[in-house]
Design a protein around this motif. Sequence first.
Motif, mmCIF file in Angstrom:
data_model
loop_
_atom_site.group_PDB
_atom_site.id
_atom_site.type_symbol
_atom_site.label_atom_id
_atom_site.label_comp_id
_atom_site.label_asym_id
_atom_site.label_seq_id
_atom_site.Cartn_x
_atom_site.Cartn_y
_atom_site.Cartn_z
ATOM 1 N N PHE A 223 0.926 -1.058 0.048
ATOM 2 C CA PHE A 223 0.009 -0.058 0.000
ATOM 3 C C PHE A 223 0.865 1.321 -0.107
ATOM 4 O O PHE A 223 1.009 2.013 0.891
ATOM 5 C CB PHE A 223 -0.816 -0.141 1.333
ATOM 6 N N VAL A 224 1.622 1.495 -1.221
ATOM 7 C CA VAL A 224 2.590 2.530 -1.277
ATOM 8 C C VAL A 224 1.891 3.705 -1.544
ATOM 9 O O VAL A 224 2.742 5.008 -1.395
ATOM 10 C CB VAL A 224 3.740 2.060 -2.246
ATOM 11 N N CYS A 225 0.659 3.888 -2.165
ATOM 12 C CA CYS A 225 0.315 5.192 -2.790
ATOM 13 C C CYS A 225 -0.379 6.046 -1.617
ATOM 14 O O CYS A 225 -0.872 5.364 -0.616
ATOM 15 C CB CYS A 225 -0.855 4.832 -3.906
ATOM 16 N N ALA A 226 -0.696 7.342 -1.932
ATOM 17 C CA ALA A 226 -1.240 8.147 -0.676
ATOM 18 C C ALA A 226 -2.819 7.771 -1.219
ATOM 19 O O ALA A 226 -3.422 7.018 -1.866
ATOM 20 C CB ALA A 226 -1.230 9.831 -1.477
ATOM 21 N N THR A 227 -3.356 8.061 0.205
ATOM 22 C CA THR A 227 -4.830 7.582 0.345
ATOM 23 C C THR A 227 -5.588 8.945 -0.104
ATOM 24 O O THR A 227 -5.127 10.212 -0.126
ATOM 25 C CB THR A 227 -5.152 7.440 1.900
ATOM 26 N N CYS A 228 -6.857 8.942 -0.455
ATOM 27 C CA CYS A 228 -7.532 9.683 -0.945
ATOM 28 C C CYS A 228 -7.985 11.073 -0.002
ATOM 29 O O CYS A 228 -8.073 12.065 -0.416
ATOM 30 C CB CYS A 228 -8.982 9.270 -1.548
ATOM 31 N N ASP A 229 -7.952 10.506 1.232
ATOM 32 C CA ASP A 229 -8.412 11.566 2.273
ATOM 33 C C ASP A 229 -7.095 12.141 2.911
ATOM 34 O O ASP A 229 -7.362 12.704 3.702
ATOM 35 C CB ASP A 229 -9.619 11.332 3.125
ATOM 36 N N GLY A 230 -5.949 11.659 2.586
ATOM 37 C CA GLY A 230 -4.891 11.908 3.526
ATOM 38 C C GLY A 230 -4.657 11.215 4.958
ATOM 39 O O GLY A 230 -3.533 11.680 5.603
ATOM 40 N N ALA A 231 -5.748 10.517 5.113
ATOM 41 C CA ALA A 231 -5.547 9.714 6.432
ATOM 42 C C ALA A 231 -4.844 8.538 6.341
ATOM 43 O O ALA A 231 -4.028 8.072 5.235
ATOM 44 C CB ALA A 231 -7.079 9.462 7.099
ATOM 45 N N GLY A 232 -4.916 7.648 7.452
ATOM 46 C CA GLY A 232 -4.144 6.302 7.367
ATOM 47 C C GLY A 232 -4.316 5.392 6.331
ATOM 48 O O GLY A 232 -5.375 5.443 5.623
ATOM 49 N N LYS A 233 -3.813 4.128 7.118
ATOM 50 C CA LYS A 233 -3.688 3.246 5.846
ATOM 51 C C LYS A 233 -4.397 1.756 6.700
ATOM 52 O O LYS A 233 -4.119 0.638 6.140
ATOM 53 C CB LYS A 233 -2.454 2.786 5.191
ATOM 54 N N SER A 234 -4.800 1.936 7.525
ATOM 55 C CA SER A 234 -5.483 0.671 8.600
ATOM 56 C C SER A 234 -6.837 -0.027 7.761
ATOM 57 O O SER A 234 -7.304 0.961 6.933
ATOM 58 C CB SER A 234 -5.877 1.028 9.943
ATOM 59 N N LYS A 235 -7.429 -1.015 8.037
ATOM 60 C CA LYS A 235 -8.487 -1.443 7.552
ATOM 61 C C LYS A 235 -9.702 -0.815 7.951
ATOM 62 O O LYS A 235 -10.440 -0.547 7.030
ATOM 63 C CB LYS A 235 -8.511 -2.885 7.895
ATOM 64 N N GLU A 236 -9.577 0.025 8.979
ATOM 65 C CA GLU A 236 -10.787 0.704 9.188
ATOM 66 C C GLU A 236 -10.651 2.092 8.692
ATOM 67 O O GLU A 236 -11.610 2.512 7.934
ATOM 68 C CB GLU A 236 -10.723 1.109 10.731
ATOM 69 N N ASP A 237 -9.560 2.756 8.248
ATOM 70 C CA ASP A 237 -9.361 3.867 7.520
ATOM 71 C C ASP A 237 -9.731 3.665 6.117
ATOM 72 O O ASP A 237 -10.629 4.336 5.449
ATOM 73 C CB ASP A 237 -7.993 4.225 7.498
ATOM 74 N N SER A 238 -9.494 2.255 5.486
ATOM 75 C CA SER A 238 -9.960 1.878 4.102
ATOM 76 C C SER A 238 -11.481 1.843 4.197
ATOM 77 O O SER A 238 -12.158 2.302 3.296
ATOM 78 C CB SER A 238 -9.476 0.672 3.848
ATOM 79 N N ALA A 239 -11.893 0.997 5.250
ATOM 80 C CA ALA A 239 -13.584 0.946 5.097
ATOM 81 C C ALA A 239 -14.221 2.099 5.410
ATOM 82 O O ALA A 239 -15.246 2.420 4.626
ATOM 83 C CB ALA A 239 -13.666 0.011 6.616
ATOM 84 N N ARG A 240 -13.743 3.153 5.917
ATOM 85 C CA ARG A 240 -14.451 4.405 6.204
ATOM 86 C C ARG A 240 -14.456 5.137 4.765
ATOM 87 O O ARG A 240 -15.299 5.916 4.189
ATOM 88 C CB ARG A 240 -13.945 5.296 7.216
ATOM 89 N N ARG A 241 -13.324 5.019 3.889
ATOM 90 C CA ARG A 241 -13.176 5.610 2.752
ATOM 91 C C ARG A 241 -13.993 5.218 1.835
ATOM 92 O O ARG A 241 -15.047 5.657 0.994
ATOM 93 C CB ARG A 241 -11.953 5.542 2.351
ATOM 94 N N ILE A 242 -14.360 3.819 1.864
ATOM 95 C CA ILE A 242 -15.068 2.893 0.991
ATOM 96 C C ILE A 242 -16.858 3.407 1.164
ATOM 97 O O ILE A 242 -17.470 3.409 0.539
ATOM 98 C CB ILE A 242 -15.141 1.417 1.094
ATOM 99 N N SER A 243 -16.990 3.622 2.697
ATOM 100 C CA SER A 243 -18.270 3.790 2.955
ATOM 101 C C SER A 243 -18.836 5.030 2.226
ATOM 102 O O SER A 243 -20.014 5.295 1.898
ATOM 103 C CB SER A 243 -18.413 3.883 4.429
ATOM 104 N N ARG A 244 -17.804 5.972 2.186
ATOM 105 C CA ARG A 244 -18.462 7.304 1.525
ATOM 106 C C ARG A 244 -18.831 7.062 0.170
ATOM 107 O O ARG A 244 -19.497 7.956 -0.507
ATOM 108 C CB ARG A 244 -17.207 8.210 1.632
ATOM 109 N N VAL A 245 -18.310 5.910 -0.579
ATOM 110 C CA VAL A 245 -18.560 5.811 -2.001
ATOM 111 C C VAL A 245 -20.150 5.766 -2.191
ATOM 112 O O VAL A 245 -20.701 6.105 -3.314
ATOM 113 C CB VAL A 245 -17.836 4.670 -2.588
ATOM 114 N N VAL A 246 -20.922 5.218 -1.257
ATOM 115 C CA VAL A 246 -22.338 5.220 -1.241
ATOM 116 C C VAL A 246 -22.928 6.326 -0.482
ATOM 117 O O VAL A 246 -24.039 6.012 0.203
ATOM 118 C CB VAL A 246 -22.852 4.002 -0.972
ATOM 119 N N CYS A 247 -22.041 7.267 -0.237
ATOM 120 C CA CYS A 247 -22.556 8.483 0.661
ATOM 121 C C CYS A 247 -22.902 7.904 2.272
ATOM 122 O O CYS A 247 -23.977 8.489 2.773
ATOM 123 C CB CYS A 247 -23.994 9.281 0.211
#
Length: 340
Positions: A223-247
């Motif tokens: 997981f070397v790329c930057a995150t879309c929100d500038g936040a962390g790379k934990s599974k919870e961080d990723s899950a939070r970003r994915i949840s936003r995809v469906v508002c």
Amino acid sequence: MKVAGFDIGGANTDLAIIDFEDGEIKEIKTDFEYLPMWCENDRLGVTLVDLIEKICPIDEIDAVGISMTAELVDAFETKTEGVRDIAATCEKLFDVPVGYIGLSGVLSLEELINNPIDVAAANWKATSQIVAEIEKDCIFVDTGSTTTDIIPIKNGEECAKGRTDFERSATGELVYTGTLRTNLTSFVDSIPINGKEYAVASELFASTADVYNVLGLIKDEDFVCATCDGAGKSKEDSARRISRVVCADLDILSMDNIIEMCHHIHNMQVKQIAKGLKQVSERENLDKVVVTGLGKDILCAEAAKLLNLDVKSMGDYYTDEECVVAPAIGTALMMKNSIL
């Protein structure tokens, strides 16, 4: 003889140093660094030197090969400007022979200056040299962090219908989708959750790296790329970003919901790659596939299986680390052959 091969991408710069003894490969060492060329292209020279120095002293290198795709980033007004700018940086760094991978082979600086488009996004040419040694008649599929190359090989020679990325995007040979940096809404219109279909929000909320992070299909070091929100790379961080995809958010959706979403997104990306692969397979009458890249197992192989094609993995011949930087290895091999 030690030959360094660089693959300078828009987001990642990859390095392979091959130590040759009596013309044969004695050892391959690899590394890579995340370098967003669209905003940090002034760091390219330092990055190239640092990558070599992590592996061996730079004065032990006998030749350097360069392939690139970074000329497309919007730091450059045109591909021609990008190719020449990257080459100018490389020429300042090395006192040994330097060659550039082009569609017509390994080019000198003078040849590059006269025909820069021949060098633009030609790294797949380098990878095809490796794959042809594994299977003489096949399609190689290389999914990296950002894109997927689908290149037919017959009688040990690549026979792509498109030469530039622009041309290959019309032939099925380039699918602009990758393991880490792809915006989910570029290939997903809606996502099923608990039996209902939810339209996606056309924003850059999450990337494919988040999906494969949640599913455990990539390692932390991948997981070397930057995150879309500038936040962390934990599974919870990723899950939070994915949840936003469906508002939504993690107050609305459970982790089980997120995992359900991720499986659907994964399937849709496999189908996206399979569409290009089917086009090439049917046109060229080839039913064997050799997969490589970071996404070789989770995307390339799955796309081939979906089409009932025979699959070989470059991972059966090279380490996973080497597969990730396959174009850099191919670049070093082509450079070595050009100076003998």
